[in-house]
Design an enzyme around this catalytic site. Structure first.
Site, mmCIF file in Angstrom:
data_model
loop_
_atom_site.group_PDB
_atom_site.id
_atom_site.type_symbol
_atom_site.label_atom_id
_atom_site.label_comp_id
_atom_site.label_asym_id
_atom_site.label_seq_id
_atom_site.Cartn_x
_atom_site.Cartn_y
_atom_site.Cartn_z
ATOM 1 N N PHE A 1 0.863 -1.177 0.000
ATOM 2 C CA PHE A 1 0.000 0.000 0.000
ATOM 3 C C PHE A 1 0.904 1.233 0.000
ATOM 4 C CE2 PHE A 1 -4.677 -0.066 1.433
ATOM 5 C CZ PHE A 1 -4.992 -1.051 0.513
ATOM 6 N N GLN B 1 -9.336 13.203 4.769
ATOM 7 C CA GLN B 1 -8.438 12.607 3.767
ATOM 8 C C GLN B 1 -9.133 12.497 2.409
ATOM 9 O OE1 GLN B 1 -7.131 8.263 4.002
ATOM 10 N NE2 GLN B 1 -5.201 9.363 4.146
ATOM 11 N N HIS C 1 -8.972 10.773 -1.224
ATOM 12 C CA HIS C 1 -8.341 9.632 -1.891
ATOM 13 C C HIS C 1 -8.055 10.034 -3.332
ATOM 14 C CE1 HIS C 1 -7.467 5.614 -3.241
ATOM 15 N NE2 HIS C 1 -7.558 5.177 -1.999
ATOM 16 N N LEU D 1 -14.743 4.456 -5.213
ATOM 17 C CA LEU D 1 -13.305 4.268 -4.981
ATOM 18 C C LEU D 1 -12.662 3.218 -5.891
ATOM 19 C CD1 LEU D 1 -11.003 4.972 -2.831
ATOM 20 C CD2 LEU D 1 -11.559 2.745 -1.881
ATOM 21 N N GLU E 1 -6.311 1.547 -3.260
ATOM 22 C CA GLU E 1 -4.865 1.705 -3.368
ATOM 23 C C GLU E 1 -4.187 0.402 -3.794
ATOM 24 O OE1 GLU E 1 -3.741 4.733 -0.740
ATOM 25 O OE2 GLU E 1 -2.169 3.460 0.066
ATOM 26 N N ARG F 1 -1.213 9.599 0.660
ATOM 27 C CA ARG F 1 -2.434 9.970 -0.063
ATOM 28 C C ARG F 1 -2.587 11.474 -0.256
ATOM 29 N NH1 ARG F 1 -6.878 5.743 2.362
ATOM 30 N NH2 ARG F 1 -5.977 3.969 1.278
ATOM 31 N N HIS G 1 -12.648 10.966 1.522
ATOM 32 C CA HIS G 1 -12.649 9.526 1.742
ATOM 33 C C HIS G 1 -12.697 9.130 3.213
ATOM 34 C CE1 HIS G 1 -11.724 5.357 1.045
ATOM 35 N NE2 HIS G 1 -10.576 5.425 1.685
ATOM 36 N N ARG H 1 -3.908 9.557 7.244
ATOM 37 C CA ARG H 1 -3.980 8.124 7.565
ATOM 38 C C ARG H 1 -3.242 7.295 6.517
ATOM 39 N NH1 ARG H 1 -7.573 3.693 6.107
ATOM 40 N NH2 ARG H 1 -8.713 5.079 4.710
HETATM 41 C C1 LIG Z 1 -14.965 2.925 -0.224
HETATM 42 C C2 LIG Z 1 -14.108 2.765 1.003
HETATM 43 C C3 LIG Z 1 -13.006 1.926 0.994
HETATM 44 C C4 LIG Z 1 -12.199 1.796 2.120
HETATM 45 N N1 LIG Z 1 -11.126 0.932 2.089
HETATM 46 C C5 LIG Z 1 -10.371 0.758 3.216
HETATM 47 C C6 LIG Z 1 -9.298 -0.197 3.242
HETATM 48 O O1 LIG Z 1 -9.052 -0.910 2.271
HETATM 49 N N2 LIG Z 1 -8.569 -0.295 4.380
HETATM 50 C C7 LIG Z 1 -8.816 0.465 5.487
HETATM 51 O O2 LIG Z 1 -8.108 0.339 6.482
HETATM 52 N N3 LIG Z 1 -9.847 1.356 5.494
HETATM 53 C C8 LIG Z 1 -10.632 1.508 4.403
HETATM 54 N N4 LIG Z 1 -11.687 2.383 4.419
HETATM 55 C C9 LIG Z 1 -12.021 3.060 5.686
HETATM 56 C C10 LIG Z 1 -12.758 2.086 6.614
HETATM 57 O O3 LIG Z 1 -13.601 1.243 5.865
HETATM 58 C C11 LIG Z 1 -13.606 2.821 7.642
HETATM 59 O O4 LIG Z 1 -12.844 3.815 8.250
HETATM 60 C C12 LIG Z 1 -14.099 1.883 8.725
HETATM 61 O O5 LIG Z 1 -14.701 0.748 8.159
HETATM 62 C C13 LIG Z 1 -15.070 2.577 9.663
HETATM 63 O O6 LIG Z 1 -15.599 1.611 10.530
HETATM 64 P P1 LIG Z 1 -16.520 2.035 11.746
HETATM 65 O O7 LIG Z 1 -16.922 0.783 12.416
HETATM 66 O O8 LIG Z 1 -15.861 3.097 12.530
HETATM 67 O O9 LIG Z 1 -17.813 2.722 11.065
HETATM 68 P P2 LIG Z 1 -18.823 2.227 9.942
HETATM 69 O O10 LIG Z 1 -18.415 0.979 9.295
HETATM 70 O O11 LIG Z 1 -19.070 3.434 9.104
HETATM 71 O O12 LIG Z 1 -20.154 1.916 10.767
HETATM 72 C C14 LIG Z 1 -20.942 2.941 11.315
HETATM 73 C C15 LIG Z 1 -22.212 2.336 11.886
HETATM 74 O O13 LIG Z 1 -22.928 3.343 12.597
HETATM 75 C C16 LIG Z 1 -24.306 3.282 12.279
HETATM 76 N N5 LIG Z 1 -24.890 4.614 12.496
HETATM 77 C C17 LIG Z 1 -24.424 5.821 12.075
HETATM 78 N N6 LIG Z 1 -25.235 6.799 12.484
HETATM 79 C C18 LIG Z 1 -26.230 6.214 13.183
HETATM 80 C C19 LIG Z 1 -27.392 6.699 13.855
HETATM 81 N N7 LIG Z 1 -27.714 8.013 13.931
HETATM 82 N N8 LIG Z 1 -28.205 5.806 14.460
HETATM 83 C C20 LIG Z 1 -27.935 4.477 14.424
HETATM 84 N N9 LIG Z 1 -26.851 3.963 13.808
HETATM 85 C C21 LIG Z 1 -26.026 4.827 13.200
HETATM 86 C C22 LIG Z 1 -24.322 2.803 10.843
HETATM 87 O O14 LIG Z 1 -25.566 2.239 10.529
HETATM 88 C C23 LIG Z 1 -23.190 1.782 10.864
HETATM 89 O O15 LIG Z 1 -23.706 0.574 11.340
HETATM 90 C C24 LIG Z 1 -12.511 2.534 3.297
HETATM 91 C C25 LIG Z 1 -13.618 3.372 3.307
HETATM 92 C C26 LIG Z 1 -14.434 3.491 2.193
HETATM 93 C C27 LIG Z 1 -15.629 4.412 2.237
#
Ligand SMILES: Cc1cc2nc3c(=O)[nH]c(=O)nc-3n(C[C@H](O)[C@H](O)[C@H](O)COP(=O)(O)OP(=O)(O)OC[C@H]3O[C@@H](n4cnc5c(N)ncnc54)[C@H](O)[C@@H]3O)c2cc1C
Length: 522
Positions: free
Chosen positions: A112, A226, A228, A238, A241, A265, A325, A360
């Protein structure tokens, strides 16, 4: 009554739930839609970590790369905690069924950007999807309770202590308050507020961050969004990477390579954006990797490119541009992941654990959510206090009914488009004081217009319009916090680049924002 209510069923929320349940806590996970509908599912590229002890790579090299990429703003102790724990986290995931891609008998790793070693574990390019489904399966096995289609309307905070939440159960229309001994916000990031210019889903509006701020929690480093470098030009979807890591080139329409594709990035995004500003088109070229490699290792990307750009990446270069991103900033937490409100914890992308700093490293977010999610589940402290939850239920109902009884009704959709465009242009890859002041005024105007709106569908049951309407209010709060923090930081560092302050201060400092700083002014 629950011991712990976890808001959010992404990787952070579910990792936390599994460990807390193991300790015998009564846990419930709340999510606004279905449990596996979270940004975590969208992650393609992978999860960083040194897995084997007999190879060149070491956790200290991982720490070094992470700190370098953070441009002085990460907390070394927490980064070390995360990188040293990565091996155990990955082996734990493996043990509960995560289908990691393998090379011979080992979990495979790939390169990466800005990583000194091939350190990113993956599952083809469906890493997040497989990760979240594995965690969810484990939660089902452990009988963890889920409240699906339940939107958090408010937190119950009294005397700087969080004692529960008020939910709208979307399926039934019921508004109900729940008491608990600790609330964990795992609600994800806020890059979705750059609507139309974001790789995130529209649901990523930073709800938990807005709610915590309103109740007195401090946010930190909100200006660090950030971008992307490679999202599809026409949809902002997306292209991970992993495509550049495998050897993909960035070229302009004159066929010139203009940047080292594997720099951090922020640097690559600026280089791509400058090309676009000059009037050049930018393409990611992976044709030389060949159809067999692409189909085997990047099948999701191949499909998405076909759906959104109508082309086969093994035959044609892919038109790309940068998009918002990931949010490095968020709810400021201490070493126990507690916010400045007692009993209110934050983990995952909504929190600022200070492991990413100003920029990040790709692959470190999936590691962070699993590592600190598990850590919090194992260590969370509970405070059992008295609270009259009915009072809070009544208060929130009254506010909602007021909104639903307002005569004038219109949709906020045009305001959401406007906010996304303004943010991309003025709090985007390049920023300056003039643009930031302008957008500050514009967001106040948008907020004023929003406050005049109501909803024509006054039913509470299955009212997704209402939910989106309320989420936009959260976007406005978060947008103001981002702009406020971007104005305050008069230097350029990592993802925050000021055209009027191009140099970096000698000393790296965190920025903070409180609700009083951004409160709506009529
Ligand atoms: C397209 C894309 C590709 C990515 N690729 C990578 C990668 O390859 N490697 C890497 O390290 N990171 C990657 N990332 C970043 C990474 O995926 C995220 O930072 C990470 O998954 C966030 O996880 P989380 O559990 O914090 O939140 P999330 O997975 O966003 O979960 C949030 C949760 O909160 C809930 N929620 C939000 N608001 C409310 C509300 N008001 N009431 C009830 N529920 C609510 C949602 O329903 C969801 O269940 C990527 C991100 C994207 C968008």
């Amino acid at each position: 009554m629950f011991d712990i209510l976890i808001i959010g069923s992404g990787g952070a929320g579910l990792s936390c739930a599994l460990e807390a349940k193991k300790r015998g806590q009564r846990v419930a996970v709340i999510c606004q839609s279905n449990p596996t509908n979270a940004a975590t599912c969208m992650a393609q590229g992978g999860l960083n970590g040194v897995v084997y002890t007999d190879e060149i790579d070491t956790p200290s090299l991982h720490v070094k790369d992470t700190l370098k990429s953070s441009v002085g703003l990460a907390n070394e102790d927490r980064v070390t905690h995360m990188c040293e724990g990565a091996r155990e986290d990955i082996l734990w995931l493996d043990s509960i069924g995560m289908p990691f891609s393998r090379k011979k008998d080992r979990i495979a790793r790939r390169k990466f950007g800005a990583a000194s070693q091939d350190r990113t574990t993956y599952s083809q390019d469906y890493t997040g999807l497989k990760l979240l489904h594995t965690l969810y399966d484990s939660c089902l096995k452990e009988d963890i309770e889920f409240m699906n289609n339940s939107f958090v309307l408010d937190l119950i905070v009294e005397n700087s202590t969080c004692k529960g939440v008020v939910l709208l159960h979307i399926d039934t229309g019921e508004i109900k308050a729940y008491k608990c001994n600790a609330v964990v916000l795992a609600t994800g990031g806020y890059a979705g507020i750059y609507h139309g210019f974001s790789t995130n889903a529209i649901e990523s509006t930073g709800d938990g961050i807005a709610l915590a701020l309103k109740h007195g929690a401090k946010l930190s480093d909100m200006e660090f969004v950030q971008f992307h470098p490679t999202s599809l030009k026409n949809s902002s979807v997306l292209v991970s990477e992993s495509a550049r890591g495998a050897g993909g080139f960035l070229v302009n329409d004159k066929g010139e390579r203009f940047v080292d594709e594997l720099m951090t990035r922020d640097e690559v995004s600026r280089a791509v954006f400058l090309q676009i500003q000059k009037g050049n088109k930018v393409f990611l070229d992976i044709r030389h990797l060949g159809n067999e490699y692409i189909s085997k290792n990047l099948p999701q990307e191949k499909k998405l490119i076909y759906i959104h750009e109508h082309l086969d990446p093994s035959l044609e270069p892919i038109p790309v541009s940068p998009a918002a991103h990931y949010s490095m900033g968020g709810i400021d937490v201490d070493e126990n992941l507690q916010s400045s409100i007692n009993g209110l914890y934050a983990v995952g992308e909504c929190s600022n654990t200070k492991v990413h700093g100003a920029n990040r490293l790709g692959g470190n977010s999936l590691l962070e959510i699993v590592h600190f999610g598990r850590y919090l589940g194992k260590n969370i402290n509970e405070v059992s206090l008295h609270v009259e939850i009915e009072e809070h239920e009544k208060r929130v109902k009254k506010e909602l009914f007021k909104l639903l009884s307002t005569k004038k009704s219109d949709t906020f959709f045009p305001l959401r488009d406007k906010l996304g465009l303004e943010l991309f242009e003025k709090v985007g890859i390049f920023r300056d004081k003039k643009g930031l002041r302008e957008i500050q005024d514009k967001v106040e105007k948008i907020h004023n217009e929003y406050n005049q709106l109501s909803i024509s569908d006054t039913n509470l049951k299955d009212n997704y319009w209402l939910v989106s309407h309320l989420k936009f209010a959260n976007s406005l709060v978060v947008a103001k916090a981002v702009i406020y923090s971007a104005l305050k930081r008069e230097e350029s560092r990592g993802a925050h680049y000021r055209n009027d302050f191009k140099n970096m201060d000698k000393q790296a400092k965190h920025s903070f924002v409180e609700y009083e700083d951004i409160r709506f002014k009529r």
